[in-house]
Write a protein that holds these residues in place. Sequence first.
Motif, PDB file in Angstrom:
ATOM      1  N   ARG A 210      -5.405   9.351 -17.226  1.00  0.00           N
ATOM      2  CA  ARG A 210      -4.303  10.179 -17.682  1.00  0.00           C
ATOM      3  C   ARG A 210      -4.663  11.629 -17.345  1.00  0.00           C
ATOM      4  N   GLU A 243       1.445   3.664  -7.394  1.00  0.00           N
ATOM      5  CA  GLU A 243       2.004   4.284  -8.590  1.00  0.00           C
ATOM      6  C   GLU A 243       1.640   5.768  -8.634  1.00  0.00           C
ATOM      7  N   ARG A 246       0.287   9.570 -14.079  1.00  0.00           N
ATOM      8  CA  ARG A 246       0.997  10.231 -15.182  1.00  0.00           C
ATOM      9  C   ARG A 246       0.308  11.556 -15.458  1.00  0.00           C
ATOM     10  N   TYR A 248       0.426  14.865 -17.918  1.00  0.00           N
ATOM     11  CA  TYR A 248       0.954  15.427 -19.158  1.00  0.00           C
ATOM     12  C   TYR A 248       0.839  16.956 -19.107  1.00  0.00           C
ATOM     13  N   GLU A 269       5.382  16.195 -24.617  1.00  0.00           N
ATOM     14  CA  GLU A 269       4.230  15.679 -23.868  1.00  0.00           C
ATOM     15  C   GLU A 269       3.053  15.417 -24.801  1.00  0.00           C
ATOM     16  N   ASP A 272       3.615  12.121 -26.502  1.00  0.00           N
ATOM     17  CA  ASP A 272       3.369  10.981 -25.611  1.00  0.00           C
ATOM     18  C   ASP A 272       1.876  10.707 -25.442  1.00  0.00           C
ATOM     19  N   ASP A 276      -0.374   7.455 -26.742  1.00  0.00           N
ATOM     20  CA  ASP A 276      -1.180   6.659 -25.810  1.00  0.00           C
ATOM     21  C   ASP A 276      -2.597   6.472 -26.342  1.00  0.00           C
TER      22      ASP A 276
END
Length: 540
Positions: A210, A243, A246, A248, A269, A272, A276
């Motif tokens: 992430r 992909e 992601r 943030y 954000e 989120d 996670d």
Amino acid sequence: MNEKKKTQVFHYVTVVTEELKNLYYKRLLPIEKHYSFHHFHSPSYEDADFDNKPMVLVMGQYSTGKTTFIRYLLEEEFPGSRVGPEPTTDCFTALMYGEEERVTPGNAITVDPKKPFRNLDPFGNSFLNRFQCVQMPNPVLESISIIDTPGILTAAKRKLSRGYDFQAVLRWFAERVDRIILLFDAHKLEFSDELTRAFGALYGYEDKLRVVLNKADRVDSQQLMRVYGALMWSLGKVFRTPEILRVYIGSFWSEPRQRCDHYKLIELEEEDLLTDIRNLPRNATVRKLNDLVKRARLAHAHIISHLKQEMPTIFCRESKKHNLIYELPVIFTKIQQQHRVPAGDFPDCTKMQEKLLGQDFSKFKTLKPSLMNSLNKLLTTDIASLVPLFQQQEQRKKSLPAVLDGEFLGTFRRDQFKGDPFKEMLKDDEISEADSDEWVVEKYKPKYDEIFYNLSPHDGKLSGTKVKEWMTTTHLPNSVLAHIWRLADVDRDGMLDNEEFALAVHLIEGKLDGHWLPRELPSHLVPPSKRLSTSSDAPA
């Protein structure tokens, strides 16, 4: 959650973990030992690898806010943490739960069978002298463990060698952690050589990654768009995956944020990312199962067996060995066709070639039918038998204690209140002392009351919506404000009276002055009108 339900939840988690452990020791470990899996890939699993909490690896270039991010999650300092514009974290620090605060050096922690760090020994004293384990009684660490890493140096800063294989250590942790948080600074986006090599250590673990573009409140929206675009372009060149990673956008620290056009985006954000991280304990056993299946599916035994069969008995063994290593890509294709092994189940060819150079092919073993049958049984039957256990765990895992001190951003909903924690806080011998203590908020209450009545209370109380609207004007992160709400709403009715509101403002002012918030409300801060109710509800 009451103790009975908590015991049931952890019982099912333990059952699933024990079944995974038994399958590994019974089915997979004998195969790994027979074909020397640990010489080529990763060390064998131990009990601690199954039993320990999910781990989060925090990494990034120096001064991107790694240590501050961890302090933001824990809401307190931790031993050895320093923050500054220059590289201040020069060692790996494992933050784990412990009843008492203590720091254990790397050489000592790697011999502890209860900790998942025993296989770090091969990196030598140069690394172990820069590794430590910090144990502290923090509620967040009851659910996850956090690994703080040294700041990755820019080209201008990298003058001396670290003394150990930094990339290999990162890869060791990347294989074992549940989440990798990679931080970038919105002010200075730079990709150094060491950072690029660090990305190489994360190859194959992109699903755990992430990316956080930190300190986003310090730039305007136009500059943020440019930095975000540049970061996505650079990451796309390094991580060649279908992909998109992601990313943030946030400002992850507990201080007031600067007001900006994208302030609301930063809050969303934050929600989120915290969600996670909060879900990691729920998904830990699934991740362990996934890692076990990945190890089992690796075509290592077929490769070792093929190389053994191709080796001559006596003459020209060394030259044949080098020819086989050179022809390894062709060998992979042959094995794929003969044994119908998917291409995705083969290891990285270049790395395998490097590992094979130092091996004695004459000691390799050919395929052993009994072991291969055991492996097939693991993949086709044993794993399938675990599915009902995972379903049972799924039904109960919702009751697991939430990470990061509860559902941060659902604070203003009444269904978040499950009883009064302060009933258990005051002991019998403390009640009279608490009643006699002067309420420290009293002398500031007149100015707090002015704010309270300006917000137009109904029946002497302010709704959560009104309080939230006022609280957000302080520019403190929603996570901090949510914790203040929980402390202030002593009677847990989803509203604040004038005393509770005064307490909330007092805590906000303390936070703005740089103080840490208490995890539970101390008795001397409990409003006088609430002390009687907590006293009468306390067990005799």
